[in-house]
Motif scaffolding. Structure first.
Motif, PDB file in Angstrom:
ATOM      1  N   VAL A   6       0.837  -1.202   0.000  1.00  0.00           N
ATOM      2  CA  VAL A   6       0.000   0.000   0.000  1.00  0.00           C
ATOM      3  C   VAL A   6       0.874   1.255   0.000  1.00  0.00           C
ATOM      4  N   VAL A   7       1.936   1.235   0.803  1.00  0.00           N
ATOM      5  CA  VAL A   7       2.864   2.366   0.839  1.00  0.00           C
ATOM      6  C   VAL A   7       3.480   2.599  -0.535  1.00  0.00           C
ATOM      7  N   MET A   8       3.890   1.524  -1.185  1.00  0.00           N
ATOM      8  CA  MET A   8       4.509   1.642  -2.505  1.00  0.00           C
ATOM      9  C   MET A   8       3.533   2.227  -3.531  1.00  0.00           C
ATOM     10  N   ILE A   9       2.278   1.815  -3.473  1.00  0.00           N
ATOM     11  CA  ILE A   9       1.267   2.385  -4.368  1.00  0.00           C
ATOM     12  C   ILE A   9       1.109   3.876  -4.089  1.00  0.00           C
ATOM     13  N   GLY A  10       1.118   4.237  -2.803  1.00  0.00           N
ATOM     14  CA  GLY A  10       1.012   5.648  -2.442  1.00  0.00           C
ATOM     15  C   GLY A  10       2.162   6.475  -2.989  1.00  0.00           C
ATOM     16  N   PHE A  11       3.385   5.958  -2.903  1.00  0.00           N
ATOM     17  CA  PHE A  11       4.538   6.680  -3.442  1.00  0.00           C
ATOM     18  C   PHE A  11       4.432   6.827  -4.964  1.00  0.00           C
ATOM     19  N   ALA A  12       4.026   5.763  -5.643  1.00  0.00           N
ATOM     20  CA  ALA A  12       3.908   5.825  -7.104  1.00  0.00           C
ATOM     21  C   ALA A  12       2.867   6.860  -7.524  1.00  0.00           C
ATOM     22  N   LEU A  13       1.713   6.855  -6.870  1.00  0.00           N
ATOM     23  CA  LEU A  13       0.667   7.827  -7.197  1.00  0.00           C
ATOM     24  C   LEU A  13       1.106   9.256  -6.869  1.00  0.00           C
ATOM     25  N   SER A  14       1.832   9.421  -5.764  1.00  0.00           N
ATOM     26  CA  SER A  14       2.319  10.755  -5.398  1.00  0.00           C
ATOM     27  C   SER A  14       3.294  11.292  -6.434  1.00  0.00           C
ATOM     28  N   ALA A  15       4.178  10.431  -6.931  1.00  0.00           N
ATOM     29  CA  ALA A  15       5.122  10.853  -7.974  1.00  0.00           C
ATOM     30  C   ALA A  15       4.375  11.275  -9.240  1.00  0.00           C
ATOM     31  N   LEU A  16       3.325  10.529  -9.610  1.00  0.00           N
ATOM     32  CA  LEU A  16       2.520  10.907 -10.781  1.00  0.00           C
ATOM     33  C   LEU A  16       1.839  12.258 -10.559  1.00  0.00           C
ATOM     34  N   CYS A  17       1.398  12.508  -9.333  1.00  0.00           N
ATOM     35  CA  CYS A  17       0.764  13.787  -9.023  1.00  0.00           C
ATOM     36  C   CYS A  17       1.745  14.950  -9.177  1.00  0.00           C
ATOM     37  N   MET A  18       3.014  14.721  -8.896  1.00  0.00           N
ATOM     38  CA  MET A  18       4.000  15.794  -9.056  1.00  0.00           C
ATOM     39  C   MET A  18       4.225  16.116 -10.524  1.00  0.00           C
ATOM     40  N   ILE A  19       4.102  15.111 -11.398  1.00  0.00           N
ATOM     41  CA  ILE A  19       4.142  15.399 -12.840  1.00  0.00           C
ATOM     42  C   ILE A  19       2.952  16.275 -13.210  1.00  0.00           C
ATOM     43  N   TRP A  20       1.793  15.940 -12.658  1.00  0.00           N
ATOM     44  CA  TRP A  20       0.575  16.716 -12.890  1.00  0.00           C
ATOM     45  C   TRP A  20       0.763  18.168 -12.415  1.00  0.00           C
ATOM     46  N   LEU A  21       1.356  18.342 -11.226  1.00  0.00           N
ATOM     47  CA  LEU A  21       1.565  19.692 -10.691  1.00  0.00           C
ATOM     48  C   LEU A  21       2.649  20.449 -11.452  1.00  0.00           C
ATOM     49  N   PHE A  22       3.519  19.732 -12.121  1.00  0.00           N
ATOM     50  CA  PHE A  22       4.511  20.398 -12.978  1.00  0.00           C
ATOM     51  C   PHE A  22       3.835  20.934 -14.233  1.00  0.00           C
ATOM     52  N   VAL A  23       2.942  20.128 -14.798  1.00  0.00           N
ATOM     53  CA  VAL A  23       2.232  20.531 -16.028  1.00  0.00           C
ATOM     54  C   VAL A  23       1.165  21.581 -15.725  1.00  0.00           C
ATOM     55  N   VAL A  24       0.464  21.417 -14.615  1.00  0.00           N
ATOM     56  CA  VAL A  24      -0.597  22.369 -14.206  1.00  0.00           C
ATOM     57  C   VAL A  24      -0.166  22.966 -12.868  1.00  0.00           C
ATOM     58  N   PRO A  25       0.624  24.042 -12.876  1.00  0.00           N
ATOM     59  CA  PRO A  25       1.161  24.598 -11.632  1.00  0.00           C
ATOM     60  C   PRO A  25       0.079  24.931 -10.605  1.00  0.00           C
ATOM     61  N   ALA A  26       0.261  24.395  -9.401  1.00  0.00           N
ATOM     62  CA  ALA A  26      -0.639  24.654  -8.265  1.00  0.00           C
ATOM     63  C   ALA A  26      -2.092  24.359  -8.604  1.00  0.00           C
ATOM     64  N   GLY A  27      -2.319  23.370  -9.466  1.00  0.00           N
ATOM     65  CA  GLY A  27      -3.686  22.993  -9.816  1.00  0.00           C
ATOM     66  C   GLY A  27      -4.429  22.444  -8.610  1.00  0.00           C
ATOM     67  N   VAL A  28      -5.664  22.907  -8.412  1.00  0.00           N
ATOM     68  CA  VAL A  28      -6.429  22.520  -7.228  1.00  0.00           C
ATOM     69  C   VAL A  28      -6.687  21.014  -7.202  1.00  0.00           C
ATOM     70  N   LEU A  29      -7.165  20.462  -8.311  1.00  0.00           N
ATOM     71  CA  LEU A  29      -7.468  19.030  -8.357  1.00  0.00           C
ATOM     72  C   LEU A  29      -6.208  18.193  -8.164  1.00  0.00           C
TER      73      LEU A  29
END
Length: 384
Positions: A272-295
């Motif tokens: 579960v921890v590993m899944i959380g880290f993987a999803l968090s890393a994907l979210c940082m790509i999202w925040l790079f593309v959409v700076p400070a995006g609320v969603l």
């Protein structure tokens, strides 16, 4: 007392007081310049100096509160935290305030080692996963409370009132828990503390892929959690800044207590921890593309929720004895304080030099490292 949910929840409440020791400064960070004008970057140490004691003595704290000495450690930490907060309410000169924060680190360390070990001891086998998932939310809940209630109190009634209320909170839990924990035996072997013992404990913990695993992942989680909540607000639209920052810990808690609990019933906590880290890393790509995006921010909070609860659930899952669980909790305290201490200064310096883009890059790299380290430790356990 085994399986007592009221006592488990009370211990979690004590943990909230420990997390508030970080949160009460982080959420009013922008107000501190008015109290200590001209302090500049030194103010950043008011957040991070709390972790110095934990970095140095995390594993030793595990030794001191191991076996049956949890009650005295926990209650002493609550009373010490209350006294320090009262001192902070006087708004002393900055050097004195920094010294008080350093002393507060002793209280924080003892609480985050003793409380989860007690929870694991009190909970039944069926309760333990849920109880430790609840414990894993203590940072998120504390930050949410401080954003929604603490900051408005500091702005409306003054920062001293906020610190005094925190002192009352800590004292209240000490008074509540004292008679209820008295039924636990509070005698046991007194272990000698020496440099050789300290070094031996560190070697034992960090050579073990079982004892160290939760702490290694926790290092990368804590490096990002407090720092992101501290440095992200200026990049959010002012019209919904408070709502987003206040909602992120709540989303994290909601995911941890729903999806996280369900996942822990069907798969190992480390997975579960590993899944959380993987999803968090994907979210940082999202925040790079959409700076400070609320969603993107709220989705990141949900991913972090998986890491929160499952990391603490991994301690008893990987370690069968009270001694190794206490060592694992001590290592988590040590690595957590290291992450909290380094995260905000590193993020702040990178933002000053390279701007917003450095936030998702550094945090994303940290999440990937957390994932990779858990994969490596899993391989070591299988080979062993």
């Amino acid at each position: 007392m085994t399986g007592s949910w009221p006592l488990i929840i009370a211990l979690w409440g004590a943990g909230l007081g420990a997390a508030m020791q970080y949160a009460k400064i982080a959420v009013i960070f922008d107000l501190l310049d008015g109290i200590y004008p001209g302090a500049g970057p030194v103010l950043g140490w008011l957040v991070s100096v709390l972790g110095f004691i934990g970095i140095l003595l995390g594993a030793v704290a595990a030794m001191l509160v191991s076996k049956v000495r949890y009650r005295r450690s926990l209650l002493g930490a609550l009373w010490l935290g209350a006294a320090v907060s009262l001192g902070q309410a006087l708004l002393p000169p900055l050097p004195v305030m920094l010294a008080l924060r350093l002393v507060e680190g002793v209280s924080h360390l003892a609480l985050v080692v003793a409380a989860p070990t007690l929870i694991a001891q009190i909970a039944t086998d069926n309760q333990r996963g849920l109880a430790l998932t609840l414990w894993g939310t203590f940072f998120g809940v504390a930050f949410a409370l401080m954003v929604w209630l603490g900051r408005p109190i500091a702005i409306g009634a003054g920062i001293p009132v906020l610190f005094a209320l925190h002192a009352a909170y800590m004292a209240g839990f000490a008074l509540y828990l004292s008679p209820r924990l008295r039924r636990l035996p509070d005698t046991g072997e007194v272990m000698e503390i020496s440099l050789r013992t300290i070094l031996a404990i560190h070697v034992t913990i960090y050579r073990s892929a079982y004892i160290s695993a939760p702490a290694v992942g926790w290092l990368f989680y804590t490096f990002c959690f407090v720092s992101i909540l501290t440095v992200l607000p200026p990049f959010l639209d002012p019209s919904h800044r408070g709502l987003v920052i206040g909602s992120m810990p709540l989303v994290s808690i909601a995911v941890s207590m729903t999806f996280g609990v369900v996942m822990l019933r069907i798969m190992a906590a480390v997975r579960v921890v590993m899944i959380g880290f993987a999803l968090s890393a994907l979210c940082m790509i999202w925040l790079f593309v959409v700076p400070a995006g609320v969603l993107a921010c709220l989705t990141l909070a949900g991913a972090l929720g998986l890491i929160q609860g499952a990391s603490f659930a991994a301690v008893p899952e990987l370690n069968a004895t009270a001694e190794t669980r206490s060592q694992a909790n001590g290592a988590m305290a040590q690595m957590g304080n290291l992450g909290n201490t380094l995260g905000t200064p590193v993020m702040a310096m990178s933002l000053a030099g390279w701007g917003y883009a450095s936030l998702p890059v550094i945090a994303g790299f940290a999440f990937l490292l957390g994932l990779v380290m858990h994969i490596l430790l899993t391989v070591l356990r299988r080979n062993a």
